[in-house]
Scaffold this motif. Structure first.
Motif: not given
Length: 196
Positions: A153-168
């Motif tokens: 869950i930590i790995t997946h959550t961090v990746r999701a958060a990083a992807a959204l930061d990249c988008l922004n």
């Protein structure tokens, strides 16, 4: 007309009213500034009551950002549909093409809205909150894919958060360039910065 047809017709009518109200609100916000426009102003410009506006949008922020609610699930669905042998990071990048396509469809409107959001603290904060709400769906989609070499869950959550930061970050640079830079290329660059 049967019940299903009536319900479908009502849904179409609701979507049309919602889209019209959002367009009226955006026009007012762009012209007069977000803080200078009230719900009453939106209602008057649209020729509807205040309660009608509030039925579709609980806040002024939602009139600008309401469409973001559906985008999180759309990105999560696109993520689930990616090839199973594709690594999570590549799958996330391609799933975000859903958002990039929205910007491609009407770049002028997207640019005006992005500028409005970036210049208005209340909108910027609300956008972050809405995108933060995407994280659980993206995290779940990554877990369902099962492609991660480091599941959890930590790995997946961090990746999701990083992807959204990249988008922004990509969107902010795209807006700063006045749509001269390619949003897809900027997003590729943002993702590459985390893998190199």
């Amino acid at each position: 007309m049967n019940g299903a047809t009536r319900t479908a017709a009502r849904d179409v009518a609701r979507k049309a009213v919602r889209a019209m109200l959002a367009e009226v609100a955006l026009d007012l916000f762009r012209r007069d500034g977000f803080d200078n426009v009230t719900i009453n102003d939106i209602a008057a410009a649209a020729g509807v009551s205040r309660s009608t506006v509030l039925r579709y949008f609980g806040t002024k922020e939602d009139a600008v950002l309401g469409a973001l609610d559906a985008h999180g699930e759309q990105v999560a669905d696109a993520l689930r549909a990616r090839p199973p042998d594709e690594d999570d990071w590549t799958a996330l990048r391609h799933a975000l093409d859903i958002v990039v396509e929205i910007y491609r469809q009407d770049p002028e409107a997207a640019l005006a809205t992005t500028r409005l959001v970036l210049a208005t603290p209340a909108l910027h904060t609300r956008q972050w909150e809405k995108q933060h709400g995407w994280r659980p769906a993206l995290t779940q989609a990554l877990a369902e894919r099962g492609a991660s070499r480091r599941p959890g869950i930590i790995t997946h959550t961090v990746r999701a958060a990083a992807a959204l930061d990249c988008l922004n970050i990509a969107i902010a640079h795209w807006a700063k360039s006045d749509n001269k830079l390619n949003l897809s290329d900027l997003l590729d660059e943002a993702f590459a910065a985390l893998t190199s």
